[in-house]
Design a protein around this motif. Structure first.
Motif, PDB file in Angstrom:
ATOM      1  N   ILE A 179       0.835  -1.203   0.000  1.00 37.90           N
ATOM      2  CA  ILE A 179       0.000   0.000   0.000  1.00 37.90           C
ATOM      3  C   ILE A 179       0.867   1.249   0.000  1.00 37.90           C
ATOM      4  O   ILE A 179       0.611   2.205  -0.757  1.00 37.90           O
ATOM      5  CB  ILE A 179      -0.944  -0.008   1.214  1.00 37.90           C
ATOM      6  CG1 ILE A 179      -2.036  -1.062   1.023  1.00 37.90           C
ATOM      7  CG2 ILE A 179      -1.575   1.361   1.427  1.00 37.90           C
ATOM      8  CD1 ILE A 179      -2.995  -0.761  -0.108  1.00 37.90           C
ATOM      9  N   LEU A 180       1.904   1.276   0.828  1.00 35.57           N
ATOM     10  CA  LEU A 180       2.800   2.431   0.848  1.00 35.57           C
ATOM     11  C   LEU A 180       3.515   2.591  -0.492  1.00 35.57           C
ATOM     12  O   LEU A 180       3.684   3.710  -0.986  1.00 35.57           O
ATOM     13  CB  LEU A 180       3.823   2.272   1.972  1.00 35.57           C
ATOM     14  CG  LEU A 180       3.286   2.404   3.403  1.00 35.57           C
ATOM     15  CD1 LEU A 180       4.387   2.124   4.414  1.00 35.57           C
ATOM     16  CD2 LEU A 180       2.706   3.792   3.627  1.00 35.57           C
TER      17      LEU A 180
ATOM     18  N   LEU B 123       2.334   1.684  -3.372  1.00 36.01           N
ATOM     19  CA  LEU B 123       1.348   2.177  -4.329  1.00 36.01           C
ATOM     20  C   LEU B 123       1.099   3.665  -4.141  1.00 36.01           C
ATOM     21  O   LEU B 123       1.039   4.425  -5.114  1.00 36.01           O
ATOM     22  CB  LEU B 123       0.050   1.389  -4.163  1.00 36.01           C
ATOM     23  CG  LEU B 123      -1.082   1.716  -5.137  1.00 36.01           C
ATOM     24  CD1 LEU B 123      -0.676   1.380  -6.561  1.00 36.01           C
ATOM     25  CD2 LEU B 123      -2.353   0.956  -4.756  1.00 36.01           C
ATOM     26  N   VAL B 124       0.964   4.101  -2.896  1.00 41.25           N
ATOM     27  CA  VAL B 124       0.693   5.516  -2.613  1.00 41.25           C
ATOM     28  C   VAL B 124       1.874   6.390  -3.014  1.00 41.25           C
ATOM     29  O   VAL B 124       1.702   7.471  -3.601  1.00 41.25           O
ATOM     30  CB  VAL B 124       0.357   5.699  -1.118  1.00 41.25           C
ATOM     31  CG1 VAL B 124       0.268   7.182  -0.758  1.00 41.25           C
ATOM     32  CG2 VAL B 124      -0.954   4.995  -0.788  1.00 41.25           C
ATOM     33  N   VAL B 125       3.080   5.925  -2.724  1.00 42.34           N
ATOM     34  CA  VAL B 125       4.277   6.724  -3.013  1.00 42.34           C
ATOM     35  C   VAL B 125       4.701   6.572  -4.468  1.00 42.34           C
ATOM     36  O   VAL B 125       5.051   7.560  -5.132  1.00 42.34           O
ATOM     37  CB  VAL B 125       5.427   6.323  -2.068  1.00 42.34           C
ATOM     38  CG1 VAL B 125       6.713   7.050  -2.445  1.00 42.34           C
ATOM     39  CG2 VAL B 125       5.055   6.626  -0.628  1.00 42.34           C
TER      40      VAL B 125
ATOM     41  N   PRO C 291       2.031   7.753  -8.234  1.00 41.90           N
ATOM     42  CA  PRO C 291       1.942   9.100  -8.830  1.00 41.90           C
ATOM     43  C   PRO C 291       3.242   9.589  -9.455  1.00 41.90           C
ATOM     44  O   PRO C 291       3.207  10.488 -10.313  1.00 41.90           O
ATOM     45  CB  PRO C 291       1.542   9.993  -7.646  1.00 41.90           C
ATOM     46  CG  PRO C 291       1.113   9.069  -6.566  1.00 41.90           C
ATOM     47  CD  PRO C 291       1.869   7.804  -6.779  1.00 41.90           C
TER      48      PRO C 291
ATOM     49  N   LEU D 226      -3.892   1.909 -12.607  1.00 37.76           N
ATOM     50  CA  LEU D 226      -4.200   1.852 -11.178  1.00 37.76           C
ATOM     51  C   LEU D 226      -4.929   0.554 -10.837  1.00 37.76           C
ATOM     52  O   LEU D 226      -4.630  -0.086  -9.821  1.00 37.76           O
ATOM     53  CB  LEU D 226      -5.042   3.060 -10.778  1.00 37.76           C
ATOM     54  CG  LEU D 226      -5.459   3.124  -9.300  1.00 37.76           C
ATOM     55  CD1 LEU D 226      -4.231   3.168  -8.397  1.00 37.76           C
ATOM     56  CD2 LEU D 226      -6.364   4.322  -9.044  1.00 37.76           C
TER      57      LEU D 226
ATOM     58  N   SER E  19      -2.438  -2.160 -10.819  1.00 35.90           N
ATOM     59  CA  SER E  19      -1.555  -2.049  -9.653  1.00 35.90           C
ATOM     60  C   SER E  19      -2.244  -2.513  -8.386  1.00 35.90           C
ATOM     61  O   SER E  19      -1.616  -3.132  -7.518  1.00 35.90           O
ATOM     62  CB  SER E  19      -1.081  -0.599  -9.488  1.00 35.90           C
ATOM     63  OG  SER E  19      -0.345  -0.166 -10.610  1.00 35.90           O
ATOM     64  N   VAL E  20      -3.536  -2.219  -8.263  1.00 36.49           N
ATOM     65  CA  VAL E  20      -4.287  -2.670  -7.092  1.00 36.49           C
ATOM     66  C   VAL E  20      -4.312  -4.193  -7.020  1.00 36.49           C
ATOM     67  O   VAL E  20      -4.257  -4.782  -5.933  1.00 36.49           O
ATOM     68  CB  VAL E  20      -5.716  -2.090  -7.124  1.00 36.49           C
ATOM     69  CG1 VAL E  20      -6.600  -2.761  -6.085  1.00 36.49           C
ATOM     70  CG2 VAL E  20      -5.685  -0.588  -6.871  1.00 36.49           C
TER      71      VAL E  20
END
Length: 322
Positions: free
Chosen positions: A103-104, A106-108, A111, A245, A248-249
């Protein structure tokens, strides 16, 4: 009435001839595309041999597998491997670590290629754009063994370049690779640095499809660069962003092996021990193939559920994969 019957008979008459023409055109089209089909064949064989064929081996998750009896000769145990797996406290910690790191990441990490592609798209000096593209693409072609060596050379406790600089300021080195928070930041940063440039290629291709007249119209209407990016660029690549996205999820539980193996150490094992390391250590080194196969099935089921959920949400905005 007679005219209608005759016309309907005439309409149904030429159907066999039409079907024959359709088959002939299909055969002709296939013959014309034989070179393309030959080029497609290696990729097809790769997925059949290395992706689809091994899926038959997942039955060992429901067996007490041993090398002597083989996949089909080993005794069935049903769901015993799954029960044993989730009764271990270590398994829950591994799943938690995998989910947290993914999750980190993906968030970092998600984008950053978008931001890089937009920045490169705004560059007008072509020589500068080519130089930057080359520099940011290059890390992708380095193996994680090399990248891990670079990271350790920079952040090592005694011989690291950064700690040598810090010794003059703090009078003592900082254990970057042995503190959980700093190790996590280094792990995420190295992943972004390695893959950001290559992932930006997709967004650059999507940006090239945006009509330049939209920017001219926006400029005439008084829109500045930020407003053009917000109202033209980002909506223009929104379909590509949502597509990637969703994909990636689906990989949220798949941390990957190479990076975590080259950067982990015993001190940060509480956070660095993830599913891929568990499968390597328990399955390959200790030979508990059935237990790790059960873990692999669980990992892929979670990914399947997440990608279906992400696609369901995207369909609400008319952006789903299917």
């Amino acid at each position: 009435m007679k005219v209608a019957v005759r016309s309907s008979l005439k309409d149904t008459g030429p159907q066999p001839r039409t079907n024959h023409r359709l088959k002939a055109s299909t055969v002709r089209l296939m013959k014309q595309n034989i070179p393309l089909m030959i080029m497609f064949l290696p990729g097809l064989l790769f997925y059949i041999i290395f992706k689809y064929a091994p899926m038959g081996g997942i039955i060992i998750a429901f067996k007490d597998f041993n090398l002597r009896d083989g996949i089909f000769g080993s005794p069935w145990v049903g769901m015993d491997n799954f029960v044993q797996l989730f009764n271990q406290a270590q398994s829950l910690q591994i799943i938690r670590n995998s989910f947290l790191i993914s999750i980190l990441g993906l968030v970092v990490g998600f984008p950053m290629p978008i931001i890089l592609a937009i920045m490169l798209n705004e560059v007008r000096k072509m020589w500068f754009k080519r130089v930057v593209q080359t520099l940011v693409y290059l890390p992708h072609f380095l193996s994680w063994v090399i990248v891990g060596g670079i990271v350790l050379s920079l952040f090592a406790l005694e011989s690291g370049t950064i700690n040598r600089w810090l010794e003059g300021i703090l009078a003592e080195p900082y254990p970057f690779m042995y503190e959980k928070v700093s190790w996590l930041f280094i792990y995420l940063g190295s992943g972004v640095w390695k893959e950001m440039g290559f992932a930006a290629i997709i967004y650059l291709a999507a940006l090239s499809a945006i009509d330049p007249h939209l920017y001219e119209a926006g400029s005439i209407d008084g829109a500045n660069k930020w407003q053009q990016i917000r109202h033209i660029t980002i909506p223009g690549i929104s379909t590509t962003i949502i597509l990637l996205l969703i994909l990636s999820v689906g990989k949220v539980m798949d941390v990957g092996f190479d990076q975590i193996y080259n950067l982990q150490n015993a001190v940060v094992s509480d956070i660095a021990n993830v599913i891929s390391l568990y499968i390597y250590q328990i399955g390959i080194l200790r030979g508990q193939y059935s237990l790790t196969a059960a873990m692999g099935i669980f990992e892929n089921l979670v990914g399947l559920v997440l990608i279906l959920l992400a696609n369901y949400i995207a369909r609400k905005f008319n952006q789903g994969l299917w």
